[in-house]
Design a protein around this motif. Structure first.
Motif, PDB file in Angstrom:
ATOM      1  N   THR A   1      18.497  27.401 -13.310  1.00  0.00           N
ATOM      2  CA  THR A   1      19.529  28.386 -13.056  1.00  0.00           C
ATOM      3  C   THR A   1      19.846  28.389 -11.668  1.00  0.00           C
ATOM      4  N   PRO A   2      20.992  28.125 -11.121  1.00  0.00           N
ATOM      5  CA  PRO A   2      21.315  28.111  -9.601  1.00  0.00           C
ATOM      6  C   PRO A   2      21.111  29.520  -9.024  1.00  0.00           C
ATOM      7  N   LEU A   3      20.640  29.441  -7.829  1.00  0.00           N
ATOM      8  CA  LEU A   3      20.606  30.780  -7.568  1.00  0.00           C
ATOM      9  C   LEU A   3      22.165  31.165  -6.758  1.00  0.00           C
ATOM     10  N   PRO A   4      22.457  32.401  -6.755  1.00  0.00           N
ATOM     11  CA  PRO A   4      23.960  32.730  -6.635  1.00  0.00           C
ATOM     12  C   PRO A   4      24.321  32.561  -4.930  1.00  0.00           C
TER      13      PRO A   4
ATOM     14  N   ILE B   1      14.636  21.288   0.537  1.00  0.00           N
ATOM     15  CA  ILE B   1      13.592  21.605   0.112  1.00  0.00           C
ATOM     16  C   ILE B   1      13.510  23.314  -0.530  1.00  0.00           C
ATOM     17  N   PRO B   2      13.840  24.063   0.398  1.00  0.00           N
ATOM     18  CA  PRO B   2      13.812  25.427  -0.309  1.00  0.00           C
ATOM     19  C   PRO B   2      14.493  25.845  -1.646  1.00  0.00           C
ATOM     20  N   LEU B   3      15.578  25.279  -1.728  1.00  0.00           N
ATOM     21  CA  LEU B   3      16.431  25.388  -2.712  1.00  0.00           C
ATOM     22  C   LEU B   3      15.831  24.711  -4.054  1.00  0.00           C
ATOM     23  N   VAL B   4      15.242  23.459  -4.098  1.00  0.00           N
ATOM     24  CA  VAL B   4      14.283  23.009  -4.991  1.00  0.00           C
ATOM     25  C   VAL B   4      13.075  23.729  -5.255  1.00  0.00           C
ATOM     26  N   ALA B   5      12.668  24.173  -4.504  1.00  0.00           N
ATOM     27  CA  ALA B   5      11.355  24.961  -4.668  1.00  0.00           C
ATOM     28  C   ALA B   5      11.770  26.386  -5.271  1.00  0.00           C
ATOM     29  N   MET B   6      12.691  27.083  -5.036  1.00  0.00           N
ATOM     30  CA  MET B   6      13.109  28.280  -5.479  1.00  0.00           C
ATOM     31  C   MET B   6      13.521  28.024  -6.811  1.00  0.00           C
ATOM     32  N   HIS B   7      14.235  26.913  -7.229  1.00  0.00           N
ATOM     33  CA  HIS B   7      14.561  26.728  -8.760  1.00  0.00           C
ATOM     34  C   HIS B   7      13.394  26.333  -9.557  1.00  0.00           C
ATOM     35  N   ALA B   8      12.186  25.605  -9.104  1.00  0.00           N
ATOM     36  CA  ALA B   8      10.890  25.486  -9.796  1.00  0.00           C
ATOM     37  C   ALA B   8      10.184  26.813 -10.162  1.00  0.00           C
TER      38      ALA B   8
ATOM     39  N   SER C   1       5.285  33.113  -3.897  1.00  0.00           N
ATOM     40  CA  SER C   1       6.120  33.347  -2.781  1.00  0.00           C
ATOM     41  C   SER C   1       6.229  31.872  -1.995  1.00  0.00           C
ATOM     42  N   ILE C   2       7.488  32.003  -1.171  1.00  0.00           N
ATOM     43  CA  ILE C   2       7.759  30.861  -0.424  1.00  0.00           C
ATOM     44  C   ILE C   2       7.924  31.635   0.898  1.00  0.00           C
ATOM     45  N   THR C   3       7.354  30.938   2.104  1.00  0.00           N
ATOM     46  CA  THR C   3       7.072  31.363   3.335  1.00  0.00           C
ATOM     47  C   THR C   3       8.387  31.251   4.173  1.00  0.00           C
ATOM     48  N   ASP C   4       9.173  30.325   3.974  1.00  0.00           N
ATOM     49  CA  ASP C   4      10.458  30.078   4.710  1.00  0.00           C
ATOM     50  C   ASP C   4      11.485  29.790   3.886  1.00  0.00           C
ATOM     51  N   SER C   5      12.169  30.659   3.138  1.00  0.00           N
ATOM     52  CA  SER C   5      13.197  30.468   2.371  1.00  0.00           C
ATOM     53  C   SER C   5      14.662  30.214   2.998  1.00  0.00           C
TER      54      SER C   5
END
Length: 330
Positions: free
Chosen positions: A46-49, A163-170, A186-190
């Motif tokens: 689900t792509p982030l807006p 990197i941040p986008l792929v991690a956030m999608h997962a 959590s992700i430290t640097d998004s």
């Protein structure tokens, strides 16, 4: 009077003690109505807006060539043969959630599950189907990584992964089960947009395998952290997936990325498991990203870290500024 629950349609006897024989992968037979093709399951994301409109930079000009094969230490594992126990293990793990799905659907149809509980049961069914898709997808990746033609096919689709986008999608796949256990991801640097040469869907699979492991074996009411940081001394991009829970001893660390291997403590907590998730992570990173992964366990802290090391990366400054602006104005 409530109707009794129906028994699952599919049953499978417990696996027998494996023989020393192996099953050789054969060429696909001609597709007929009796022999339908195996469906392809594209990644469900689900792509982030806020990801819309972010430009993709061209690949860095000085990246090293992707290695032509997987590690020599895995050469015996990279044959076109898959052990009988592995096939049986996968079969059991795929059939179990499908049986549960069928049982739930039958109970909805016959009225055993009342209307007020149906929404909750449907969410459970969806999670079971998603897990089954991941198992099938991992088996597909395994078949690619264990053949030369499969590895070449993976390399032919290389591009740029952020990197941040792929991690956030997962992470999105695990929010609901994490909440049930009181676990925060959590992700430290998004905001900083790190880009590496490779395949974003394969990298997402790496994150999903690591997050699934972390959530499965972490302590309840703890945190899973994805820490992203450049390392000045080496010029590498380091990504740590960290959780608190059961780990592994020094002897297991050297074998933990081998196919079919699971730690003793992991087996005690979860008897089922394919033992190929970390193997797939290691070889996807090696074949598609020229990257490495290592496992670290701090016994006193009970802290498990899986560290990914990318040798080359770039930062998309324009996209980074866009993300920071959006984050500051929310």
């Amino acid at each position: 009077m409530n109707n009794p629950k129906k028994q699952p349609i599919f049953t499978l006897p417990p696996p027998k003690k494996p023989s020393t024989g192996t099953i050789k992968l054969q060429k696909a037979e001609k597709i007929t109505p009796e022999n339908p093709p195996i469906p392809h399951f594209p990644p469900v994301t689900t792509p982030l807006p806020s990801a819309e409109g972010i430009p993709i930079s061209p690949p860095p000009p000085s990246l090293p060539e992707i290695p032509s094969d997987i590690d020599d230490e895995d050469s015996q594992e990279s044959q076109t043969e898959i052990d009988n126990p592995l096939i049986l293990n996968f079969t059991h793990q795929i059939i179990a959630p499908l049986n549960a799905v069928i049982g739930t659907i039958d109970n909805v149809i016959d009225g055993t599950i009342k209307e007020e509980k149906r929404q909750q049961k449907l969410k459970t069914v969806r999670a079971q189907l998603a897990m089954t898709i991941e198992l099938v997808r991992n088996l597909a990746y395994l078949s690619q990584l264990t053949t030369q033609s499969g590895r070449e096919s993976l390399r032919a689709r290389l591009g740029i992964a952020t990197i941040p986008l792929v991690a956030m999608h997962a992470v999105q796949f695990f929010q609901e089960p994490a909440e049930k256990r009181g676990v925060r991801i959590s992700i430290t640097d998004s905001t900083t947009q790190y880009k590496v040469r490779g395949h974003k869907d394969l990298l997402q699979q790496v994150f999903m395998n690591l997050l699934e492991n972390a959530l499965k074996y972490c302590d309840p009411d703890t945190e899973i952290t994805i820490e992203i940081k450049p390392q000045k001394t080496t010029g590498n991009l380091i990504i740590d997936v960290i959780n608190t829970g059961i780990g592994f001893n020094k002897e297991e660390i050297s074998n933990i990325f081998k196919r079919g291997t699971r730690g003793k403590e992991a087996v005690k907590i979860k008897s089922s498991g394919s033992g190929i998730g970390l193997y797939i992570c290691k070889n996807i990173l090696k074949v598609a990203f020229n990257a490495k992964i290592e496992a670290i366990y701090a016994t006193k802290l009970r802290q498990v870290t899986f560290r990914i090391r990318f040798p080359e990366y770039t930062i998309d400054k324009e996209s980074t500024e866009k993300w920071r602006y959006e984050k500051d104005t929310r």
